[in-house]
Design a protein around this motif. Structure first.
Motif: not given
Length: 242
Positions: A209-217, A222-233
């Motif tokens: 539930x922590x927004x900063x932790x979600x943003x970090x992941x 995003x940097x790893x090219x996993x854009x769908x997973x990044x968008x979810x976070x």
């Protein structure tokens, strides 16, 4: 056990975002247990969080006696001012807490608070000085080690040193999700995405539930090219903190 039960009820109302009910319960608890200082601290903090900063501060000011025991009162004031982004006021009361004792061990809390205020004001050197002083008194102080390490990592400076501080914190508290997030973020800043992934994913599992932790992941994915997973976070981060 009754006061402890009252306190848990208030904290539960606060965590479930029923702020007005939490404050009403705190007011009742103060009346019911006038000698329980913890309820006064709690009520003052709730007032500050709901925008009644000066009222909360005044209630704490009324408790000041001029004795060393006032340290906790001033630190509670500093927390309220800091949350309200009234940093000069937060500095002032933190320094009052610091002045109440000449013993370094008794000054740890005030120095930690002052360091966190300086960090929010972007007074990096002053913040680092305070955290280093805490660690000079207690090298095993995990919160100070983590704060200093994260502060360096977030700025992208002295990253190897940053990792060492955070690892020291984790050595003292291996299951602390915030420290895991700090370590992953430091590795992210070093472009060591392979090392960042495990601690960041574990931190999210424990602090989802922590927004900063979600943003970090999200940044890592995003940097790893996993854009769908990044968008979810990023969506989860925005949901928690619009």
């Amino acid at each position: 056990q009754a006061p402890r039960g009252e306190g848990l009820i208030i904290e539960t109302l606060e965590l479930s975002k029923q702020q007005e009910k939490a404050l009403a319960a705190a007011n009742d608890a103060v009346k019911k247990y006038p000698d329980e200082r913890s309820f006064r601290y709690l009520r003052a903090r709730l007032l500050g969080e709901q925008g009644h900063v000066d009222e909360g501060i005044q209630q704490l000011q009324d408790m000041v006696t001029g004795k060393p025991s006032d340290i906790d009162i001033y630190l509670s004031m500093a927390q309220i001012y800091s949350q309200a982004k009234r940093y000069p006021d937060a500095e002032e009361v933190s320094k009052k807490a610091l002045a109440l004792s000449s013993k370094p061990a008794d000054q740890k809390g005030a120095r930690f608070m002052l360091g966190s205020i300086y960090e929010r004001e972007k007074k990096w050197d002053l913040a680092e000085e305070q955290f280093r002083m805490v660690l000079s008194v207690d090298p095993l102080d995990a919160p100070a080690a983590n704060y200093l390490g994260y502060m360096l990592a977030d700025r992208g400076v002295r990253l190897e040193e940053s990792v060492q501080y955070i690892q020291n914190a984790l050595a003292e508290d291996p299951e602390n999700a915030a420290y895991m997030d700090s370590l992953g973020w430091a590795y992210y800043k070093m472009d060591r995405y392979d090392l960042a992934q495990a601690p960041l994913e574990r931190a999210v599992r424990l602090l989802n539930g922590d927004p900063t932790v979600q943003e970090h992941l999200g940044n890592l994915y995003y940097k790893m090219g996993k854009k769908a997973e990044a968008e979810k976070r990023f969506e989860l981060a925005l949901k928690a903190w619009p």
